[in-house]
Design an enzyme around this catalytic site. Structure first.
Site, PDB file in Angstrom:
ATOM      1  N   GLY A 133      14.084 -11.337  18.874  1.00  0.00           N
ATOM      2  CA  GLY A 133      13.887 -11.865  17.564  1.00  0.00           C
ATOM      3  C   GLY A 133      12.988 -10.974  16.702  1.00  0.00           C
ATOM      4  N   GLU A 177      15.255  -8.584  15.443  1.00  0.00           N
ATOM      5  CA  GLU A 177      16.009  -9.101  14.418  1.00  0.00           C
ATOM      6  C   GLU A 177      15.378  -9.167  12.978  1.00  0.00           C
ATOM      7  OE1 GLU A 177      16.839 -12.145  17.103  1.00  0.00           O
ATOM      8  OE2 GLU A 177      19.220 -12.232  16.612  1.00  0.00           O
ATOM      9  N   GLU A 197      18.200 -10.441  25.319  1.00  0.00           N
ATOM     10  CA  GLU A 197      18.313 -11.843  25.361  1.00  0.00           C
ATOM     11  C   GLU A 197      19.328 -12.230  26.553  1.00  0.00           C
ATOM     12  OE1 GLU A 197      18.389 -10.224  22.357  1.00  0.00           O
ATOM     13  OE2 GLU A 197      17.453 -11.617  20.756  1.00  0.00           O
TER      14      GLU A 197
HETATM   15  N1  DAK Z   1       7.672 -15.420  24.433  1.00  0.00           N
HETATM   16  C1  DAK Z   1       6.499 -16.044  24.821  1.00  0.00           C
HETATM   17  N2  DAK Z   1       5.713 -15.519  25.267  1.00  0.00           N
HETATM   18  C2  DAK Z   1       5.619 -14.054  25.588  1.00  0.00           C
HETATM   19  C3  DAK Z   1       6.722 -13.192  25.005  1.00  0.00           C
HETATM   20  C4  DAK Z   1       7.886 -14.072  24.601  1.00  0.00           C
HETATM   21  N3  DAK Z   1       8.912 -13.760  23.593  1.00  0.00           N
HETATM   22  N4  DAK Z   1       6.702 -12.061  25.256  1.00  0.00           N
HETATM   23  C5  DAK Z   1       5.588 -11.934  25.760  1.00  0.00           C
HETATM   24  N5  DAK Z   1       5.131 -13.037  25.996  1.00  0.00           N
HETATM   25  C6  DAK Z   1       3.539 -13.494  26.606  1.00  0.00           C
HETATM   26  C7  DAK Z   1       3.610 -13.281  28.091  1.00  0.00           C
HETATM   27  O1  DAK Z   1       4.173 -14.613  28.739  1.00  0.00           O
HETATM   28  C8  DAK Z   1       2.030 -13.173  28.549  1.00  0.00           C
HETATM   29  O2  DAK Z   1       1.560 -14.383  28.402  1.00  0.00           O
HETATM   30  P1  DAK Z   1       0.445 -14.681  29.618  1.00  0.00           P
HETATM   31  O3  DAK Z   1       1.080 -14.648  30.709  1.00  0.00           O
HETATM   32  O4  DAK Z   1      -0.678 -13.785  29.378  1.00  0.00           O
HETATM   33  O5  DAK Z   1       0.097 -16.218  29.286  1.00  0.00           O
HETATM   34  C9  DAK Z   1       1.746 -12.332  27.301  1.00  0.00           C
HETATM   35  O6  DAK Z   1       2.695 -12.608  26.192  1.00  0.00           O
HETATM   36  C10 DAK Z   1       1.607 -10.849  27.685  1.00  0.00           C
HETATM   37  O7  DAK Z   1       2.928 -10.398  28.115  1.00  0.00           O
HETATM   38  P2  DAK Z   1       3.088  -9.723  29.267  1.00  0.00           P
HETATM   39  O8  DAK Z   1       2.028  -9.895  30.411  1.00  0.00           O
HETATM   40  O9  DAK Z   1       4.549  -9.838  29.889  1.00  0.00           O
HETATM   41  O10 DAK Z   1       2.927  -8.040  28.899  1.00  0.00           O
HETATM   42  P3  DAK Z   1       3.510  -6.812  29.503  1.00  0.00           P
HETATM   43  O11 DAK Z   1       2.743  -5.600  28.621  1.00  0.00           O
HETATM   44  O12 DAK Z   1       3.666  -6.773  30.910  1.00  0.00           O
HETATM   45  O13 DAK Z   1       4.825  -6.779  28.930  1.00  0.00           O
HETATM   46  C11 DAK Z   1       6.869  -7.138  27.356  1.00  0.00           C
HETATM   47  C12 DAK Z   1       5.324  -6.918  27.464  1.00  0.00           C
HETATM   48  C13 DAK Z   1       7.249  -7.197  25.855  1.00  0.00           C
HETATM   49  C14 DAK Z   1       7.616  -6.192  27.858  1.00  0.00           C
HETATM   50  C15 DAK Z   1       7.059  -8.368  28.198  1.00  0.00           C
HETATM   51  O14 DAK Z   1       6.119  -9.386  27.749  1.00  0.00           O
HETATM   52  C16 DAK Z   1       8.431  -8.993  27.779  1.00  0.00           C
HETATM   53  O15 DAK Z   1       9.372  -8.655  28.280  1.00  0.00           O
HETATM   54  N6  DAK Z   1       8.379 -10.208  27.173  1.00  0.00           N
HETATM   55  C17 DAK Z   1       9.604 -10.865  26.617  1.00  0.00           C
HETATM   56  C18 DAK Z   1      10.546  -9.960  25.850  1.00  0.00           C
HETATM   57  C19 DAK Z   1      11.963 -10.660  25.454  1.00  0.00           C
HETATM   58  O16 DAK Z   1      12.616 -11.028  26.217  1.00  0.00           O
HETATM   59  N7  DAK Z   1      12.163 -10.847  24.200  1.00  0.00           N
HETATM   60  C20 DAK Z   1      13.311 -11.718  23.633  1.00  0.00           C
HETATM   61  C21 DAK Z   1      12.936 -13.108  23.576  1.00  0.00           C
HETATM   62  S1  DAK Z   1      14.469 -13.841  23.558  1.00  0.00           S
HETATM   63  C22 DAK Z   1      18.012 -18.366  19.220  1.00  0.00           C
HETATM   64  C23 DAK Z   1      17.111 -17.951  18.406  1.00  0.00           C
HETATM   65  C24 DAK Z   1      16.326 -16.924  18.606  1.00  0.00           C
HETATM   66  C25 DAK Z   1      16.654 -16.045  19.621  1.00  0.00           C
HETATM   67  C26 DAK Z   1      18.019 -16.646  20.475  1.00  0.00           C
HETATM   68  C27 DAK Z   1      18.517 -17.714  20.317  1.00  0.00           C
HETATM   69  N8  DAK Z   1      18.547 -19.778  19.207  1.00  0.00           N
HETATM   70  C28 DAK Z   1      17.583 -20.913  19.121  1.00  0.00           C
HETATM   71  C29 DAK Z   1      19.859 -20.139  19.726  1.00  0.00           C
HETATM   72  C30 DAK Z   1      16.095 -14.872  19.882  1.00  0.00           C
HETATM   73  C31 DAK Z   1      15.852 -14.824  21.260  1.00  0.00           C
HETATM   74  C32 DAK Z   1      14.743 -13.872  21.609  1.00  0.00           C
HETATM   75  O17 DAK Z   1      14.012 -13.234  20.834  1.00  0.00           O
END
Ligand code: DAK
Length: 260
Positions: A111, A114, A134
Site C-alpha cells: 500500500g 500504491e 502482497e
Molecule cells: N502492517 C502491520 N505492521 C507492520 C507492517 C505492516 N505492513 N510493517 C511493519 N510492521 C510492524 C512490525 O510488525 C513491527 O511491529 P512490532 O513487532 O515491533 O510490534 C514493526 O512494524 C517494525 O517492523 P519490523 O520489526 O519488521 O522492522 P524491520 O526493519 O525488521 O523490517 C520491513 C522492515 C518493512 C521490511 C518489514 O516490517 C516488512 O516486511 N513489513 C511488511 C511489509 C509488507 O509486506 N507490506 C505489504 C503489506 S500488504 C487490500 C487492501 C490493501 C492491500 C491489499 C488488499 N484489500 C483489502 C483486499 C495492500 C496490501 C499490503 O500493503
C-alpha cells in the site's frame, strides 16, 4: 477531523501530510486511510493550498503497506470494504485538481508504493525501498497497484514486481521510471518543498488543466484524448495568467501570476 495517525501542516501554500504510526512503520489501517481521505478532501477544497506533499515520519518508512495485523482476520466482505475505501481515497488523491508529490523517505511497500503511485510525482531518498510484496502473504495489491504500476513502469516490470514480490531500492526504482528524482535522505524534504514552492508560483488553472488532460485523456482513444487536451488548453485562454504569461514573454519581463 482530528488526526491521530497523520501530521498535517500548511506553509506558503504547500500542505505536508506525514504518515505517523511509528510503531507499525506507518502501516495503513482503516483509521489512517480515513484520515488520509479527510486531509486530501481538505486540500482539494482549500483555495489556500496549492500543492500537497506526502511523506512518512521517522527515518525508516514512508508507509510499510496496509496494516497486516488489521487485515489478518478480515472476511472477504470486510476486505472488500477496506479495499474500496483505499481505492476511493487514492482516486481522490490522483484526480484532485492540484499537484501531489510523494517524498518517499524509506520503506514504501505494498500500500505504500500504491499511495505513491496515486501521486503525480515521486521523489525518493537514497534509502527508499519500493515493492509490491502482497504475493508473499497470499494476496495481491488491493489499492490500485496492478493497474497504476504497469501504467507507470510498463507491463513487464510491473508483473515482475507484483508476481515476484521483491523489494527494489531507489536506484532501481529510478531506472524503471517509478521515481522521478533521488536525493540524499537529509535533503529529500527540503528539495521536495523547493519544487513544490516552485509549483505554487505557476498558473494554477493551467496546472489543473494539465493534470486533468493527462489523467482523463490517458485511457481515451487518441482522437478523443487530443480533443480533450484542446478543450483544456482552450479554457486556459480565459484566464488572466494566460494573458500575463504571454505578455511577459513578449515584453521580456518576469511574469507575475495571480492564479486567476
Ligand atoms: N502492517 C502491520 N505492521 C507492520 C507492517 C505492516 N505492513 N510493517 C511493519 N510492521 C510492524 C512490525 O510488525 C513491527 O511491529 P512490532 O513487532 O515491533 O510490534 C514493526 O512494524 C517494525 O517492523 P519490523 O520489526 O519488521 O522492522 P524491520 O526493519 O525488521 O523490517 C520491513 C522492515 C518493512 C521490511 C518489514 O516490517 C516488512 O516486511 N513489513 C511488511 C511489509 C509488507 O509486506 N507490506 C505489504 C503489506 S500488504 C487490500 C487492501 C490493501 C492491500 C491489499 C488488499 N484489500 C483489502 C483486499 C495492500 C496490501 C499490503 O500493503
Amino acid at each position: 477531523m482530528e488526526y491521530k495517525n497523520i501530521l498535517f501542516t500548511v506553509e506558503d501554500g504547500v500542505a505536508t501530510l506525514t504518515f505517523n504510526r511509528p510503531k507499525a512503520l506507518n502501516a495503513m489501517n482503516s483509521e489512517t486511510m480515513a484520515e488520509l481521505q479527510s486531509a486530501v478532501t481538505h486540500c482539494k477544497n482549500d483555495e489556500g493550498i496549492k500543492v500537497l506533499i506526502l511523506t512518512g515520519a521517522g527515518e525508516k518508512a514512508f508507509v510499510a503497506g496496509a496494516d497486516i495485523a488489521q487485515m489478518q482476520e478480515m472476511k472477504p466482505h470486510q476486505a472488500l470494504a477496506f479495499m474500496e475505501m483505499g481505492q476511493e481515497t487514492l482516486r481522490l488523491l490522483e484526480t484532485m485538481p492540484k499537484p501531489s508529490i510523494a517524498a518517499v523517505n524509506g520503506y514504501a511497500l505494498g500500500g505504500g508504493t500504491e499511495i505513491s503511485l496515486a501521486c503525480d510525482i515521486r521523489f525518493a531518498s537514497e534509502k527508499a525501498v519500493f515493492g509490491q510484496p502482497e504475493i508473499l502473504i497470499g494476496i495481491i495489491p488491493g489499492w490500485g497497484g496492478t493497474q497504476r504500476l504497469p501504467r507507470i513502469v510498463g507491463m513487464g516490470r510491473a508483473k515482475e514486481l507484483i508476481m515476484g514480490g521483491e523489494q527494489i531500492d531507489a536506484r532501481r526504482a529510478y531506472e524503471i521510471g517509478l521515481v522521478n528524482r533521488i536525493y540524499p535522505a537529509d535533503q529529500l524534504l527540503a528539495e521536495t518543498r523547493k519544487f513544490a514552492l516552485k509549483l505554487t508560483g505557476l498558473p494554477g488553472f493551467a496546472l489543473k488543466m494539465a493534470k486533468h488532460s493527462t489523467n482523463f485523456g490517458y485511457d481515451l482513444a487518441l482522437d478523443n484524448a487530443t480533443r480533450l487536451e484542446a478543450e483544456c488548453c482552450a479554457q486556459c485562454f480565459s484566464t488572466d495568467d494566460q494573458k500575463e504569461g504571454m505578455d511577459a514573454f513578449l515584453k521580456k519581463r518576469k511574469p507575475l501570476f495571480t492564479g486567476r
